[in-house]
Design an enzyme around this catalytic site. Sequence first.
Site, mmCIF file in Angstrom:
data_model
loop_
_atom_site.group_PDB
_atom_site.id
_atom_site.type_symbol
_atom_site.label_atom_id
_atom_site.label_comp_id
_atom_site.label_asym_id
_atom_site.label_seq_id
_atom_site.Cartn_x
_atom_site.Cartn_y
_atom_site.Cartn_z
ATOM 1 N N ARG A 102 -15.784 -0.732 5.994
ATOM 2 C CA ARG A 102 -14.387 -1.004 5.597
ATOM 3 C C ARG A 102 -13.789 -1.943 6.639
ATOM 4 O O ARG A 102 -13.997 -1.744 7.835
ATOM 5 C CB ARG A 102 -13.557 0.291 5.511
ATOM 6 C CG ARG A 102 -13.986 1.227 4.401
ATOM 7 C CD ARG A 102 -12.983 2.356 4.196
ATOM 8 N NE ARG A 102 -11.812 1.917 3.462
ATOM 9 C CZ ARG A 102 -10.725 2.677 3.283
ATOM 10 N NH1 ARG A 102 -10.660 3.885 3.802
ATOM 11 N NH2 ARG A 102 -9.699 2.229 2.586
ATOM 12 N N GLN A 209 -3.782 9.415 -2.542
ATOM 13 C CA GLN A 209 -3.883 10.180 -1.282
ATOM 14 C C GLN A 209 -2.638 11.046 -1.065
ATOM 15 O O GLN A 209 -2.708 12.119 -0.476
ATOM 16 C CB GLN A 209 -4.061 9.234 -0.086
ATOM 17 C CG GLN A 209 -5.409 8.552 -0.015
ATOM 18 C CD GLN A 209 -5.422 7.209 -0.726
ATOM 19 O OE1 GLN A 209 -4.648 6.972 -1.644
ATOM 20 N NE2 GLN A 209 -6.307 6.315 -0.322
ATOM 21 N N ASP A 250 -3.048 1.457 9.859
ATOM 22 C CA ASP A 250 -4.466 1.103 10.029
ATOM 23 C C ASP A 250 -4.696 0.033 11.081
ATOM 24 O O ASP A 250 -5.795 -0.077 11.635
ATOM 25 C CB ASP A 250 -5.058 0.652 8.701
ATOM 26 C CG ASP A 250 -5.277 1.854 7.806
ATOM 27 O OD1 ASP A 250 -4.306 2.295 7.168
ATOM 28 O OD2 ASP A 250 -6.407 2.377 7.785
ATOM 29 N N ASN A 260 -0.889 -0.898 6.454
ATOM 30 C CA ASN A 260 -1.084 0.490 6.026
ATOM 31 C C ASN A 260 -1.316 0.484 4.517
ATOM 32 O O ASN A 260 -1.308 -0.578 3.875
ATOM 33 C CB ASN A 260 0.134 1.346 6.393
ATOM 34 C CG ASN A 260 -0.140 2.828 6.205
ATOM 35 O OD1 ASN A 260 -1.139 3.344 6.713
ATOM 36 N ND2 ASN A 260 0.693 3.524 5.447
ATOM 37 N N LYS A 261 -1.540 1.652 3.963
ATOM 38 C CA LYS A 261 -1.868 1.814 2.544
ATOM 39 C C LYS A 261 -0.971 0.967 1.641
ATOM 40 O O LYS A 261 0.228 0.873 1.880
ATOM 41 C CB LYS A 261 -1.741 3.299 2.192
ATOM 42 C CG LYS A 261 -2.044 3.678 0.770
ATOM 43 C CD LYS A 261 -3.363 3.148 0.263
ATOM 44 C CE LYS A 261 -4.543 3.499 1.143
ATOM 45 N NZ LYS A 261 -5.765 2.712 0.805
#
Length: 368
Positions: A102, A209, A250, A260-261
């Site tokens: 990733r 999530q 992240d 981030n997400k």
Amino acid sequence: MRTGALIPEEAGAMPSVRLSDDGSALVIIDQTLLPNETKHLTLRGREELFEAIRQLRVRGAPAIGIFAAYAIYVLANGYAERDFDAFYAKFSDDKAYLDSSRPTAVNLRRQLDRMDACVRQSADKSVPEIVSSLREEAFVVHREDISMCRAISEYGLELISDGDGILTHCNAGPLATSRYGTGLGALLLGAERGMKLREYCDETRPLLQGARLTTFELMNAGIDTTLICDNMASIVMREGKINAVFIGCDRVAKNGDTANKIGSSGAAILARHYGIPFYVFCPSSTIDPKCETGRDIEIELRDPDEIRSKFYSQPMAPDGVGCYNPAFDVTDAELITAIVTERGICRAPYGESLKRVWSSTHEDTSRA
Ligand code: MRU
């Protein structure tokens, strides 16, 4: 922080990532099956370790970093090579392979680099001694994360009051880290101390999530938890239900832009519109001094079927429709009220505050 002690399991709480008792494998909770099934997987092969990261069986930037540290140790422990050069060639190949699973969370590369440095520093030792140092280093990575999460949670508590409503996006709790988590840490610690918080969780399309993991963790902690679709964030803010937005992260660029997400930047734009503080929580290991701004952060693109058909009994979009599925987005630093690390709360100008945090961490690591 350097210690030979193993990571103790908490009474009643299984860590999301741990080394098996005989040290030959990783044991994880398969996060893709939660909340319906709590299944533990025992992983030791190179491909299954890669697949676990890629398929988000283990996920969340810090948890991926911890997993990677244990994973490279488990692989190195199985090498037959006893000559350093042959050992290191194999190690480097496995490291590059795991690193390619990733791209966005910097913690994956950072912890693998740390394990690599551990090998190079031990080049004059025998291979069994090097492997033993790797095992020790992986435990240090894990233990550091536990204390970082605790410190981040304590700082987070300074930002909220009893009765507050908090909006979260994605999952930045114990499953994504160790123990308290980052973005959820203050909420879990606050609940332990008797605070009554009202938590709103964005479901976090497409992999849910928030719906699957954050609600699960918060409800287990007895927190008043309300699930909303991502596109309902505006109305709950407008109705005055939200006092702050808490997210994990992240990767943080030097100027404070944070990845981030996917959907985090939308929440930040809404929060600015409604005058609600937007806080990012992360360990200092998530700061990437090699990234000047968010434009330097690689964004992972994922399988379109995650949007088209996953979680549906039948596809919910026409066959062949084009899909764009970035897993993360970047929130501009100017939308972020503060970035909360284990070394303190950073505020604008982030170029200076993040540098102070990064430098102090770096000094400690080199002394350790
Ligand atoms: O794709 P995921 O589920 O790994 O994305 C995770 C996030 O975006 C988290 O918010 C981030 O990694 C921080 S976890 C403490």
